[in-house]
Motif scaffolding. Structure first.
Motif, PDB file in Angstrom:
ATOM      1  N   GLN A  95      -6.919   0.083  -7.422  1.00  0.00           N
ATOM      2  CA  GLN A  95      -7.531   1.408  -7.245  1.00  0.00           C
ATOM      3  C   GLN A  95      -6.474   2.461  -7.534  1.00  0.00           C
ATOM      4  O   GLN A  95      -5.305   2.266  -7.211  1.00  0.00           O
ATOM      5  N   GLY A  96      -6.882   3.570  -8.117  1.00  0.00           N
ATOM      6  CA  GLY A  96      -5.935   4.656  -8.365  1.00  0.00           C
ATOM      7  C   GLY A  96      -4.906   4.280  -9.407  1.00  0.00           C
ATOM      8  O   GLY A  96      -3.695   4.386  -9.170  1.00  0.00           O
ATOM      9  N   ASN A  97      -5.360   3.799 -10.566  1.00  0.00           N
ATOM     10  CA  ASN A  97      -4.419   3.511 -11.650  1.00  0.00           C
ATOM     11  C   ASN A  97      -3.804   4.823 -12.141  1.00  0.00           C
ATOM     12  O   ASN A  97      -4.377   5.899 -11.946  1.00  0.00           O
ATOM     13  N   VAL A  98      -2.658   4.690 -12.804  1.00  0.00           N
ATOM     14  CA  VAL A  98      -1.876   5.887 -13.132  1.00  0.00           C
ATOM     15  C   VAL A  98      -2.689   6.896 -13.949  1.00  0.00           C
ATOM     16  O   VAL A  98      -2.641   8.099 -13.684  1.00  0.00           O
ATOM     17  N   THR A 136       1.363   7.196  -6.398  1.00  0.00           N
ATOM     18  CA  THR A 136       0.329   8.238  -6.532  1.00  0.00           C
ATOM     19  C   THR A 136       0.928   9.631  -6.322  1.00  0.00           C
ATOM     20  O   THR A 136       0.688  10.548  -7.110  1.00  0.00           O
ATOM     21  N   ARG A 137       1.758   9.781  -5.272  1.00  0.00           N
ATOM     22  CA  ARG A 137       2.353  11.105  -5.010  1.00  0.00           C
ATOM     23  C   ARG A 137       3.291  11.505  -6.151  1.00  0.00           C
ATOM     24  O   ARG A 137       3.310  12.655  -6.582  1.00  0.00           O
ATOM     25  N   ALA A 138       4.053  10.532  -6.647  1.00  0.00           N
ATOM     26  CA  ALA A 138       4.998  10.836  -7.728  1.00  0.00           C
ATOM     27  C   ALA A 138       4.239  11.258  -8.987  1.00  0.00           C
ATOM     28  O   ALA A 138       4.607  12.242  -9.649  1.00  0.00           O
ATOM     29  N   VAL A 139       3.151  10.542  -9.316  1.00  0.00           N
ATOM     30  CA  VAL A 139       2.393  10.857 -10.542  1.00  0.00           C
ATOM     31  C   VAL A 139       1.712  12.219 -10.392  1.00  0.00           C
ATOM     32  O   VAL A 139       1.694  13.021 -11.329  1.00  0.00           O
ATOM     33  N   ARG A 140       1.189  12.503  -9.216  1.00  0.00           N
ATOM     34  CA  ARG A 140       0.564  13.828  -8.992  1.00  0.00           C
ATOM     35  C   ARG A 140       1.594  14.931  -9.201  1.00  0.00           C
ATOM     36  O   ARG A 140       1.314  15.945  -9.840  1.00  0.00           O
ATOM     37  N   PHE A 141       2.786  14.718  -8.669  1.00  0.00           N
ATOM     38  CA  PHE A 141       3.850  15.721  -8.841  1.00  0.00           C
ATOM     39  C   PHE A 141       4.183  15.885 -10.326  1.00  0.00           C
ATOM     40  O   PHE A 141       4.290  17.000 -10.830  1.00  0.00           O
ATOM     41  N   LEU A 142       4.309  14.775 -11.025  1.00  0.00           N
ATOM     42  CA  LEU A 142       4.718  14.830 -12.437  1.00  0.00           C
ATOM     43  C   LEU A 142       3.653  15.527 -13.283  1.00  0.00           C
ATOM     44  O   LEU A 142       3.974  16.397 -14.100  1.00  0.00           O
ATOM     45  N   ALA A 143       2.389  15.123 -13.086  1.00  0.00           N
ATOM     46  CA  ALA A 143       1.308  15.687 -13.904  1.00  0.00           C
ATOM     47  C   ALA A 143       1.047  17.150 -13.531  1.00  0.00           C
ATOM     48  O   ALA A 143       0.569  17.927 -14.359  1.00  0.00           O
ATOM     49  N   GLY A 144       1.372  17.523 -12.290  1.00  0.00           N
ATOM     50  CA  GLY A 144       1.117  18.892 -11.835  1.00  0.00           C
ATOM     51  C   GLY A 144       2.338  19.770 -12.000  1.00  0.00           C
ATOM     52  O   GLY A 144       2.623  20.279 -13.088  1.00  0.00           O
ATOM     53  N   GLU A 145       3.089  19.859 -10.916  1.00  0.00           N
ATOM     54  CA  GLU A 145       4.260  20.754 -10.850  1.00  0.00           C
ATOM     55  C   GLU A 145       5.239  20.556 -12.007  1.00  0.00           C
ATOM     56  O   GLU A 145       5.750  21.508 -12.588  1.00  0.00           O
ATOM     57  N   ALA A 146       5.489  19.291 -12.364  1.00  0.00           N
ATOM     58  CA  ALA A 146       6.509  19.016 -13.392  1.00  0.00           C
ATOM     59  C   ALA A 146       5.947  19.168 -14.810  1.00  0.00           C
ATOM     60  O   ALA A 146       6.707  19.189 -15.778  1.00  0.00           O
ATOM     61  N   GLY A 147       4.626  19.241 -14.934  1.00  0.00           N
ATOM     62  CA  GLY A 147       4.015  19.506 -16.245  1.00  0.00           C
ATOM     63  C   GLY A 147       4.166  18.392 -17.265  1.00  0.00           C
ATOM     64  O   GLY A 147       4.152  18.647 -18.471  1.00  0.00           O
ATOM     65  N   VAL A 148       4.278  17.139 -16.808  1.00  0.00           N
ATOM     66  CA  VAL A 148       4.411  16.016 -17.743  1.00  0.00           C
ATOM     67  C   VAL A 148       3.017  15.494 -18.094  1.00  0.00           C
ATOM     68  O   VAL A 148       2.175  15.317 -17.214  1.00  0.00           O
ATOM     69  N   ARG A 159       0.846  -1.213   0.000  1.00  0.00           N
ATOM     70  CA  ARG A 159       0.000   0.000   0.000  1.00  0.00           C
ATOM     71  C   ARG A 159       0.874   1.254   0.000  1.00  0.00           C
ATOM     72  O   ARG A 159       0.573   2.240  -0.688  1.00  0.00           O
ATOM     73  N   ALA A 160       1.963   1.214   0.768  1.00  0.00           N
ATOM     74  CA  ALA A 160       2.877   2.374   0.800  1.00  0.00           C
ATOM     75  C   ALA A 160       3.501   2.590  -0.581  1.00  0.00           C
ATOM     76  O   ALA A 160       3.727   3.732  -1.000  1.00  0.00           O
ATOM     77  N   ASN A 161       3.738   1.503  -1.295  1.00  0.00           N
ATOM     78  CA  ASN A 161       4.295   1.620  -2.651  1.00  0.00           C
ATOM     79  C   ASN A 161       3.298   2.291  -3.590  1.00  0.00           C
ATOM     80  O   ASN A 161       3.649   3.165  -4.385  1.00  0.00           O
ATOM     81  N   ARG A 162       2.019   1.905  -3.489  1.00  0.00           N
ATOM     82  CA  ARG A 162       0.981   2.553  -4.321  1.00  0.00           C
ATOM     83  C   ARG A 162       0.847   4.037  -3.942  1.00  0.00           C
ATOM     84  O   ARG A 162       0.630   4.884  -4.800  1.00  0.00           O
ATOM     85  N   ALA A 163       0.970   4.324  -2.636  1.00  0.00           N
ATOM     86  CA  ALA A 163       0.857   5.723  -2.194  1.00  0.00           C
ATOM     87  C   ALA A 163       2.023   6.547  -2.755  1.00  0.00           C
ATOM     88  O   ALA A 163       1.846   7.686  -3.191  1.00  0.00           O
ATOM     89  N   PHE A 164       3.216   5.947  -2.763  1.00  0.00           N
ATOM     90  CA  PHE A 164       4.387   6.633  -3.347  1.00  0.00           C
ATOM     91  C   PHE A 164       4.153   6.899  -4.835  1.00  0.00           C
ATOM     92  O   PHE A 164       4.374   8.009  -5.329  1.00  0.00           O
TER      93      PHE A 164
END
Ligand SMILES: C[S@@+](CC[C@H](N)C(=O)[O-])C[C@H]1O[C@@H](n2cnc3c(N)ncnc32)[C@H](O)[C@@H]1O
Length: 263
Positions: free
Chosen positions: A78-81, A53-65, A46-51
């Motif tokens: 749940q919470g596919n990329v 999720t946080r990484a993808v949110r950062f990439l799609a948001g702040e990093a603009g990918v 679960r911690a791996n999925r949470a990581f």
């Protein structure tokens, strides 16, 4: 195509840890055996999925990918990329890649392949084939930044197969602004007997497991810049208050995000 339900399968063991239903008795027995030595395995998954999720949110948001290639995507959960990325940027496009036909069949059945999502058969051992795949190339424009996700996959490849060169070949042609996300199993801080017992279960499954330390994980990024906070236990990578863990080493995963060198 027949399904081998007699050999424990790494994707289905992980699905069981996550509370999924896409697993068979042999996978559940293997997972339960791992949990005898490593009771925190489900919390770690679960911690791996949470990581992720946080990484993808950062990439799609702040990093603009806007484009993601998720290699070793695993069974849908749940919470596919694409769901996470589109929650931040509705234009996000995701290619899911896996070498397991069962994973691909489930992914195609459960995830709508629309103009922004593709499910592609590919093996990290042959990065050029992934990059040349027609479906993937219809979706991913390699003139624009791409985020490559190698989340909980690299520890299934031993040093004898040279995973460092595989990753370098995958990243080699990516344009400026591209990113790489890695999470990787690490037995540091783990009782040696428990680690060996868990590894022996994986040796009888579809893939054995290989621990790597922070320095080795950093090596996968080659000359890329590893973003703050570096290679850390996954629960320590830009955590929200919900991610706090008294002892982050019980996640048994290291994680990091890097990007192409700034020109
Ligand atoms: C533990 S699951 C991780 C799933 C997802 N990335 C996550 O972290 O939640 C590992 C996945 O990697 C896939 N896999 C293992 N070796 C692979 C390889 N050489 N090429 C492509 N996929 C691979 C497995 O089939 C499985 O679906």
């Amino acid at each position: 195509m027949g399904v081998d339900v007699t050999t424990p399968n790494i994707a289905r063991i992980y699905d069981y840890f996550l509370g999924g239903k896409d697993n068979y008795a042999t996978d559940r027995a293997a997972a339960e055996q791992i949990m005898k030595s490593v009771p925190e395995a489900p919390a770690s998954a679960r911690a791996n999925r949470a990581f992720l999720t946080r990484a993808v949110r950062f990439l799609a948001g702040e990093a603009g990918v806007r484009q993601f290639v998720d290699v070793g995507a695993g069974l849908p959960t749940q919470g596919n990329v694409h769901e996470v990325a589109r929650g931040v940027n509705p234009d996000a496009r995701v290619a899911y890649v896996d070498n397991d036909p069962i994973v691909l069949a489930h992914a195609r059945a459960l995830m709508v392949e629309d103009e922004g999502v593709a499910v592609v058969q590919g093996d990290l051992r042959r990065p050029e084939e992934i990059l040349a795949d027609e479906r993937l190339r219809r979706l991913i424009d390699f003139r624009e930044p791409v985020a490559v996700l190698l989340v909980a996959i690299l520890h299934f490849i031993g040093d004898d197969e040279d995973p460092f060169t595989m990753v370098a070949r995958l990243l080699d042609t990516l344009p400026a602004g591209s990113h790489l996300v890695i999470s990787h199993g690490y037995e540091g801080g783990m009782d040696g007997g428990a680690s060996e017992r868990a590894q022996s279960v994986y040796r009888r499954s579809t893939s054995s497991i290989h621990s790597r330390d922070p320095e080795q994980v950093a090596r996968f990024f080659g000359g890329w810049e590893i973003l703050d906070p570096g290679v850390v236990w996954i629960s320590q990578w830009r955590p929200t208050p919900d991610d706090a863990m008294a002892d982050p080493s019980v996640t048994h995963f290291l994680g990091a995000v890097g990007r192409t060198p700034q020109g």
